[in-house]
Design a protein around this motif. Structure first.
Motif, mmCIF file in Angstrom:
data_model
loop_
_atom_site.group_PDB
_atom_site.id
_atom_site.type_symbol
_atom_site.label_atom_id
_atom_site.label_comp_id
_atom_site.label_asym_id
_atom_site.label_seq_id
_atom_site.Cartn_x
_atom_site.Cartn_y
_atom_site.Cartn_z
ATOM 1 N N THR A 77 10.814 -24.346 -25.552
ATOM 2 C CA THR A 77 12.041 -25.090 -25.232
ATOM 3 C C THR A 77 12.754 -24.435 -24.054
ATOM 4 O OG1 THR A 77 13.351 -23.859 -26.868
ATOM 5 C CG2 THR A 77 12.330 -25.919 -27.590
ATOM 6 N N ALA A 78 11.986 -24.109 -23.025
ATOM 7 C CA ALA A 78 12.493 -23.285 -21.928
ATOM 8 C C ALA A 78 13.228 -24.115 -20.884
ATOM 9 C CB ALA A 78 11.334 -22.530 -21.278
ATOM 10 N N THR A 110 16.191 -28.698 -20.493
ATOM 11 C CA THR A 110 15.141 -29.433 -21.209
ATOM 12 C C THR A 110 15.411 -29.560 -22.698
ATOM 13 O OG1 THR A 110 13.816 -27.423 -21.485
ATOM 14 C CG2 THR A 110 13.356 -28.776 -19.564
ATOM 15 N N LEU A 111 16.180 -28.666 -23.277
ATOM 16 C CA LEU A 111 16.473 -28.726 -24.702
ATOM 17 C C LEU A 111 17.795 -29.460 -24.878
ATOM 18 C CD1 LEU A 111 15.630 -27.949 -27.557
ATOM 19 C CD2 LEU A 111 16.853 -25.810 -27.280
ATOM 20 N N THR A 119 7.960 -26.362 -22.351
ATOM 21 C CA THR A 119 9.106 -27.195 -22.705
ATOM 22 C C THR A 119 8.729 -28.233 -23.760
ATOM 23 O OG1 THR A 119 8.803 -29.032 -21.148
ATOM 24 C CG2 THR A 119 9.738 -26.996 -20.270
ATOM 25 N N ASN A 120 9.757 -28.899 -24.297
ATOM 26 C CA ASN A 120 9.528 -29.925 -25.317
ATOM 27 C C ASN A 120 9.738 -31.332 -24.768
ATOM 28 O OD1 ASN A 120 12.307 -29.709 -24.984
ATOM 29 N ND2 ASN A 120 12.760 -30.088 -27.145
ATOM 30 N N GLU A 132 24.257 -31.818 -24.011
ATOM 31 C CA GLU A 132 24.157 -33.131 -23.366
ATOM 32 C C GLU A 132 22.702 -33.543 -23.297
ATOM 33 O OE1 GLU A 132 25.117 -35.793 -22.365
ATOM 34 O OE2 GLU A 132 27.294 -35.769 -22.210
ATOM 35 N N ASN A 133 22.460 -34.793 -22.833
ATOM 36 C CA ASN A 133 21.076 -35.224 -22.633
ATOM 37 C C ASN A 133 20.547 -34.656 -21.322
ATOM 38 O OD1 ASN A 133 21.785 -37.058 -20.445
ATOM 39 N ND2 ASN A 133 22.600 -38.419 -22.031
ATOM 40 N N ARG A 134 19.241 -34.764 -21.133
ATOM 41 C CA ARG A 134 18.610 -34.123 -19.976
ATOM 42 C C ARG A 134 19.142 -34.659 -18.653
ATOM 43 N NH1 ARG A 134 13.723 -35.005 -23.373
ATOM 44 N NH2 ARG A 134 13.292 -33.014 -24.419
#
Length: 455
Positions: free
Chosen positions: A192-193, A197-198, A256-257, A401-403
């Motif tokens: 989740t880097a 991205t998280l 990342t996820n 927040e969202n990406r």
């Protein structure tokens, strides 16, 4: 005030005899008893060179898929030690519960709450996974034990320690330093880097500086791969260097996820070499006759924002932009400084040229770099780039927040990459500054918004 007995005195003879029983010399020495392994078959990695044909997968799932294939290998599989501090399901690793099991010295003495599911929590005396609970420090100690077993036990165990990347160098940096000092081998996986991205987990989890902290560890190789084939190439080479060639190094990869389509590995003999050295040209511009030129650097998940910016620059502004994948700023930084040092110590010999300079020597136009980490990371190689480098990064605290909103806030999304490119072109007098001002309005960017680095 000090007394030293004669060399032939009973006291000195006694001390010498004890030292001989301990193995002889007076300086510490690491004796490697493990023999080099055979490299894993190329077939384990070939799947990842082909891309996903439009299917979206995260780089974390790519790693888990590769790890599961390596675990099935009849030779290397038994040497692999997956280490997870509690977040196995977060990383999509629950399939490994059934495949290799979770190690417990007493086996499974209870019925897990997920017993009715297909991929239930399975402990066994012969399990391979070290599920350590919520303790990165304890997990790192297990990583050190497994990563030094080549010397202490004569066994080439290969640890893969995956964790939330924010909880690595920031939380257990001293143990990572100790691992380096003990010549530990293995792979650290920062999951989740990146700062953006998280989605939704705020400053506690959003990591934008682990690669900056990784610069300090001398024998650590750090990579921020964007694509599946890059992960495959790096891990394959890492196994070779640590367990075939027996180098005392270890690796840090960020994954990342975010589900994204994975492209096939580009053709060209320099791609694999470039992945390992730190950069390569991923996608050249199709506009060969454009007068305005740019070179865009992308890393990790922000590579996809850079690719969007390339398209916008070509279609809307007639700027031909080449996209470079920068897999390791640390490798480029280290190589540049190695060349500088060698040139200083050998002033009458032909100067060595840093790898980044060799890559970019004929690259036309302005240079813009964007990553999910602090600006200082790309700025660390700026002195070896032929012309000024504009760096976009995620300095500051994370946000829940969202990406898309996070990337807009930190100014690392496609529109900010385009704006930075236009600004660089205006600074070099290739376009009028009014075009930059118009772009700010067209993209709906608020020029008076707070600076994310300090807000």
């Amino acid at each position: 005030p000090f007394y030293r007995p004669a060399d032939d005195s009973p006291e000195i003879r006694y001390l010498q005899e004890r030292r001989k029983q301990l193995g002889g010399g007076y300086l510490p020495e690491r004796k490697v008893r493990a023999k080099p392994i055979q490299p894993p078959a190329e077939s384990h990695f070939e799947e990842f060179y082909k891309g996903t044909e439009g299917r979206e997968v995260s780089t974390t799932m790519v790693f888990v898929r590769l790890l599961s294939k390596l675990l099935r290998d009849p030779e290397i599989g038994k040497l692999i030690v997956p280490i997870i501090p509690d977040e196995a399901r977060t990383f999509g690793m629950e399939a490994l519960f059934r495949q290799v099991g979770i190690y417990s010295s007493v086996g499974q003495l209870y019925e897990p709450v997920d017993m009715d599911t297909l991929l239930y929590y399975k402990e066994a005396k012969d399990g391979q996974i070290l599920e350590e609970g919520i303790t990165e420090a304890g997990s790192m100690c297990s990583f050190i034990a497994a990563g030094t077993a080549y010397a202490t036990h004569g066994i080439n165990t290969i640890p893969f320690f995956i964790y939330y990347s924010m909880f690595g160098f920031q939380r257990i940096g001293d143990l990572i330093w100790a691992a380096a000092d003990m010549r530990t081998r293995g792979f650290l996986l920062g999951g989740t880097a990146g700062r953006t991205t998280l989605a939704g987990e705020g400053l506690q989890h959003q990591d934008g500086h682990s690669h900056v902290l990784a610069l300090s560890v001398p024998n650590l190789l750090a990579y921020d791969p964007a694509f599946a084939y890059e992960i495959a190439v790096i891990i394959q080479n890492g196994i070779k260097r640590m367990y075939v060639d027996q180098e005392s190094i270890f690796y840090y990869l960020t994954v990342t996820n975010e589900p994204l389509p994975m492209p096939p590995m580009p053709d060209g003999k320099d791609v694999r070499d470039g992945i390992l050295k730190g950069m390569y040209r991923f996608k050249a511009s199709a506009k060969k006759d454009a007068k305005l030129r740019a070179q865009l650097f992308g890393s990790g998940t922000i590579m996809y924002e850079v690719l969007k910016a390339q398209q916008i620059l070509e279609e809307k502004y007639n700027v031909a932009a080449d996209v470079w994948s920068v897999t390791s700023y640390k490798s480029l930084y280290r190589d540049g400084n190695d060349c500088e040092r060698w040139n200083m110590l050998h002033p009458v010999q032909t100067p060595r040229v840093p790898y980044v300079t060799q890559c970019l020597k004929d690259a036309p136009g302005v240079f813009v770099a964007a990553s999910d980490y602090m600006k200082v990371l790309p700025e660390s190689i700026a002195q070896w780039v032929p012309r000024p480098l504009i760096a976009l990064g995620t300095d500051g605290f994370g946000r829940s927040e969202n990406r898309a909103s996070l990337r807009d806030f930190f100014e690392v999304d496609a529109k900010h990459v385009v704006l930075a490119t236009l600004h660089a072109l205006a600074r070099e007098k290739h376009i009028e500054i009014k075009k930059v001002e118009q772009a700010v309005r067209d993209f709906g960017i608020n020029p008076e918004k707070a600076n994310p680095a300090i807000s």
